[in-house]
Design an enzyme around this catalytic site. Structure first.
Site, PDB file in Angstrom:
ATOM      1  N   ASN A   7      30.949  41.901  45.961  1.00  0.00           N
ATOM      2  CA  ASN A   7      29.982  41.425  44.970  1.00  0.00           C
ATOM      3  C   ASN A   7      29.643  42.605  44.067  1.00  0.00           C
ATOM      4  O   ASN A   7      28.892  43.494  44.453  1.00  0.00           O
ATOM      5  CB  ASN A   7      28.725  40.902  45.698  1.00  0.00           C
ATOM      6  CG  ASN A   7      27.659  40.424  44.738  1.00  0.00           C
ATOM      7  OD1 ASN A   7      27.888  40.355  43.529  1.00  0.00           O
ATOM      8  ND2 ASN A   7      26.492  40.092  45.273  1.00  0.00           N
ATOM      9  N   TRP A   8      30.243  42.582  42.872  1.00  0.00           N
ATOM     10  CA  TRP A   8      30.032  43.718  41.950  1.00  0.00           C
ATOM     11  C   TRP A   8      28.694  43.614  41.207  1.00  0.00           C
ATOM     12  O   TRP A   8      28.316  44.511  40.475  1.00  0.00           O
ATOM     13  CB  TRP A   8      31.185  43.798  40.944  1.00  0.00           C
ATOM     14  CG  TRP A   8      32.484  44.261  41.556  1.00  0.00           C
ATOM     15  CD1 TRP A   8      32.679  44.714  42.830  1.00  0.00           C
ATOM     16  CD2 TRP A   8      33.776  44.324  40.917  1.00  0.00           C
ATOM     17  NE1 TRP A   8      34.006  45.051  43.015  1.00  0.00           N
ATOM     18  CE2 TRP A   8      34.701  44.831  41.864  1.00  0.00           C
ATOM     19  CE3 TRP A   8      34.245  44.004  39.635  1.00  0.00           C
ATOM     20  CZ2 TRP A   8      36.056  45.019  41.571  1.00  0.00           C
ATOM     21  CZ3 TRP A   8      35.588  44.184  39.343  1.00  0.00           C
ATOM     22  CH2 TRP A   8      36.492  44.692  40.306  1.00  0.00           C
ATOM     23  N   LYS A   9      28.030  42.474  41.342  1.00  0.00           N
ATOM     24  CA  LYS A   9      26.722  42.262  40.684  1.00  0.00           C
ATOM     25  C   LYS A   9      26.827  42.571  39.186  1.00  0.00           C
ATOM     26  O   LYS A   9      27.869  42.283  38.592  1.00  0.00           O
ATOM     27  CB  LYS A   9      25.640  43.092  41.397  1.00  0.00           C
ATOM     28  CG  LYS A   9      25.638  42.832  42.911  1.00  0.00           C
ATOM     29  CD  LYS A   9      24.457  43.395  43.651  1.00  0.00           C
ATOM     30  CE  LYS A   9      24.585  43.079  45.134  1.00  0.00           C
ATOM     31  NZ  LYS A   9      23.454  43.471  45.917  1.00  0.00           N
ATOM     32  N   HIS A 100      22.334  33.725  46.491  1.00  0.00           N
ATOM     33  CA  HIS A 100      22.172  35.149  46.806  1.00  0.00           C
ATOM     34  C   HIS A 100      20.692  35.495  46.690  1.00  0.00           C
ATOM     35  O   HIS A 100      19.986  34.964  45.820  1.00  0.00           O
ATOM     36  CB  HIS A 100      23.011  36.008  45.848  1.00  0.00           C
ATOM     37  CG  HIS A 100      23.047  37.443  46.262  1.00  0.00           C
ATOM     38  ND1 HIS A 100      22.016  38.299  46.007  1.00  0.00           N
ATOM     39  CD2 HIS A 100      23.963  38.145  46.965  1.00  0.00           C
ATOM     40  CE1 HIS A 100      22.301  39.486  46.536  1.00  0.00           C
ATOM     41  NE2 HIS A 100      23.477  39.414  47.115  1.00  0.00           N
ATOM     42  N   GLU A 102      19.154  37.855  45.418  1.00  0.00           N
ATOM     43  CA  GLU A 102      18.690  38.322  44.102  1.00  0.00           C
ATOM     44  C   GLU A 102      18.466  37.141  43.157  1.00  0.00           C
ATOM     45  O   GLU A 102      17.587  37.184  42.289  1.00  0.00           O
ATOM     46  CB  GLU A 102      19.694  39.347  43.537  1.00  0.00           C
ATOM     47  CG  GLU A 102      19.562  40.681  44.276  1.00  0.00           C
ATOM     48  CD  GLU A 102      20.839  41.475  44.429  1.00  0.00           C
ATOM     49  OE1 GLU A 102      21.807  41.230  43.710  1.00  0.00           O
ATOM     50  OE2 GLU A 102      20.852  42.374  45.308  1.00  0.00           O
ATOM     51  N   GLU A 178      22.940  37.200  55.149  1.00  0.00           N
ATOM     52  CA  GLU A 178      22.523  38.459  54.547  1.00  0.00           C
ATOM     53  C   GLU A 178      21.024  38.654  54.765  1.00  0.00           C
ATOM     54  O   GLU A 178      20.207  38.126  53.978  1.00  0.00           O
ATOM     55  CB  GLU A 178      22.805  38.447  53.044  1.00  0.00           C
ATOM     56  CG  GLU A 178      24.259  38.344  52.680  1.00  0.00           C
ATOM     57  CD  GLU A 178      24.522  38.989  51.319  1.00  0.00           C
ATOM     58  OE1 GLU A 178      25.233  40.002  51.276  1.00  0.00           O
ATOM     59  OE2 GLU A 178      24.003  38.505  50.318  1.00  0.00           O
ATOM     60  N   GLY A 184      21.259  46.451  50.137  1.00  0.00           N
ATOM     61  CA  GLY A 184      21.054  47.626  49.303  1.00  0.00           C
ATOM     62  C   GLY A 184      20.110  48.658  49.887  1.00  0.00           C
ATOM     63  O   GLY A 184      19.661  49.559  49.178  1.00  0.00           O
ATOM     64  N   SER A 221      24.371  46.163  53.276  1.00  0.00           N
ATOM     65  CA  SER A 221      24.646  47.577  53.588  1.00  0.00           C
ATOM     66  C   SER A 221      25.914  47.786  54.426  1.00  0.00           C
ATOM     67  O   SER A 221      25.946  48.643  55.296  1.00  0.00           O
ATOM     68  CB  SER A 221      23.432  48.225  54.261  1.00  0.00           C
ATOM     69  OG  SER A 221      22.346  48.265  53.349  1.00  0.00           O
ATOM     70  N   GLY A 242      28.355  44.741  48.718  1.00  0.00           N
ATOM     71  CA  GLY A 242      27.830  45.068  47.396  1.00  0.00           C
ATOM     72  C   GLY A 242      28.198  46.489  47.024  1.00  0.00           C
ATOM     73  O   GLY A 242      29.326  46.775  46.610  1.00  0.00           O
ATOM     74  N   GLY A 243      27.261  47.410  47.203  1.00  0.00           N
ATOM     75  CA  GLY A 243      27.417  48.804  46.764  1.00  0.00           C
ATOM     76  C   GLY A 243      28.754  49.444  47.122  1.00  0.00           C
ATOM     77  O   GLY A 243      29.406  50.062  46.267  1.00  0.00           O
TER      78      GLY A 243
HETATM   79  P1  PGA Z   1      24.921  45.734  49.637  1.00  0.00           P
HETATM   80  O1  PGA Z   1      24.817  44.306  48.925  1.00  0.00           O
HETATM   81  O2  PGA Z   1      26.257  45.792  50.338  1.00  0.00           O
HETATM   82  O3  PGA Z   1      24.831  46.727  48.507  1.00  0.00           O
HETATM   83  O4  PGA Z   1      23.799  45.845  50.598  1.00  0.00           O
HETATM   84  C1  PGA Z   1      25.240  43.142  49.593  1.00  0.00           C
HETATM   85  C2  PGA Z   1      24.973  41.944  48.733  1.00  0.00           C
HETATM   86  O5  PGA Z   1      24.009  41.941  47.968  1.00  0.00           O
HETATM   87  O6  PGA Z   1      25.717  40.946  48.779  1.00  0.00           O
END
Ligand code: PGA
Length: 263
Positions: A7-9, A100, A102, A178, A184, A221, A242-243
């Site tokens: 997930n590159w957001k 998600h 967010e 999640e 994050g 994470s 994500g990150g």
């Molecule tokens: P993260 O994000 O790996 O940076 O914690 C995961 C996500 O939001 O899907």
């Protein structure tokens, strides 16, 4: 292999997205089980880059699939700024993240809205990757399992009204667990906490959808340092990253572990 979904957001430019994808495709090209790859490796870039990245995939080899980060709850019409499931499907998008944290947090997405989105995705032949997860407060109050199962059951109503063709070569949807406090933050649940939730999810999914094995993936994470421990858990069918998916070397480490693991 297990699932790996990046997930590159709202990160990366067009050129850095192309560079990163190119590196990932070069790595995947040299792996075995190419047929499985496109169903198990996925990336979710920003909307405007989906088409150019699709072109790159066509050029270099279909070793992974594209995922949208969200879709509209409506089919079409006067919804300025929204993007429909069928528009995404038309340009070759395979799946979509839905719910998600967010989106739930910054865009106040409710379970009702998500149920509509799930139905839109299924109707347009876009695989929903449905995200669920508890807050830190819920976990500290020892209510994580009932909370997660309630979220799951509500969203599964939306899926149950859809009748999938009997000969599906892949599951009609995926669940991403999640925990909100792990996204994050660099903090992850312990292996036994992950296993406990995943087993409860599998148990409920098996009774709701006896015809399929619905994959349950973990997100929050995930890094090259914890990927082995997380993917070694039998109830974890993959990861949403994500990150750590924004760096080629970290992401390749994660893919390498997923490729070495059985379902
Ligand atoms: P993260 O994000 O790996 O940076 O914690 C995961 C996500 O939001 O899907």
């Amino acid at each position: 292999m297990k699932y790996v979904i990046a997930n590159w957001k709202m990160n990366l430019s067009l050129s850095t997205s192309q560079e990163l994808l190119s590196g990932i495709l070069d790595f995947l090209k040299n792996q075995d089980h190419k047929i499985q790859l496109a169903q198990h490796c996925m990336i979710a870039p920003s909307y405007p880059f989906l088409s150019p990245l699709k072109d790159l995939i066509e050029k270099k080899g279909h070793f992974l699939s594209l995922v949208a980060q969200d879709i509209s709850a409506s089919e079409k019409g006067a919804f300025t700024g929204d993007i429909s499931a069928s528009q995404l499907q038309e340009i070759g998008v395979y799946a979509t993240l839905l719910g998600h944290s967010e989106r739930r947090n910054y865009h106040h997405e409710t379970e009702e809205l998500l149920s509509q989105k799930i139905q839109r995705a299924l109707a347009a032949n876009l695989k929903p990757i449905i995200c669920i997860g508890e807050s830190l407060e819920t976990r500290e109050n020892h209510k994580a399992i009932p909370f997660i199962l309630e979220q799951l059951k509500t969203l599964c109503f939306a899926v149950q009204s859809y009748s999938a063709p009997s000969a599906l070569s892949s599951p009609p949807f995926l669940i991403a667990y999640e925990p909100l406090w792990a996204i994050g933050t660099g903090i992850t649940p312990t292996s036994s906490e992950i296993e406990e939730i995943h087993l409860a999810l599998h148990h409920t999914l098996d009774s709701l959808f006896p015809r399929y094995h619905i994959p349950v993936i973990y997100g929050g994470s995930v890094t090259p340092y914890n990927i082995h421990e997380i993917l070694s858990l039998p109830s974890v069918n993959g990861v949403l990253v994500g990150g750590a998916s924004l760096s080629l070397s970290s992401f390749i480490d994660i893919l390498t572990e997923a490729l070495s693991q059985k379902h």
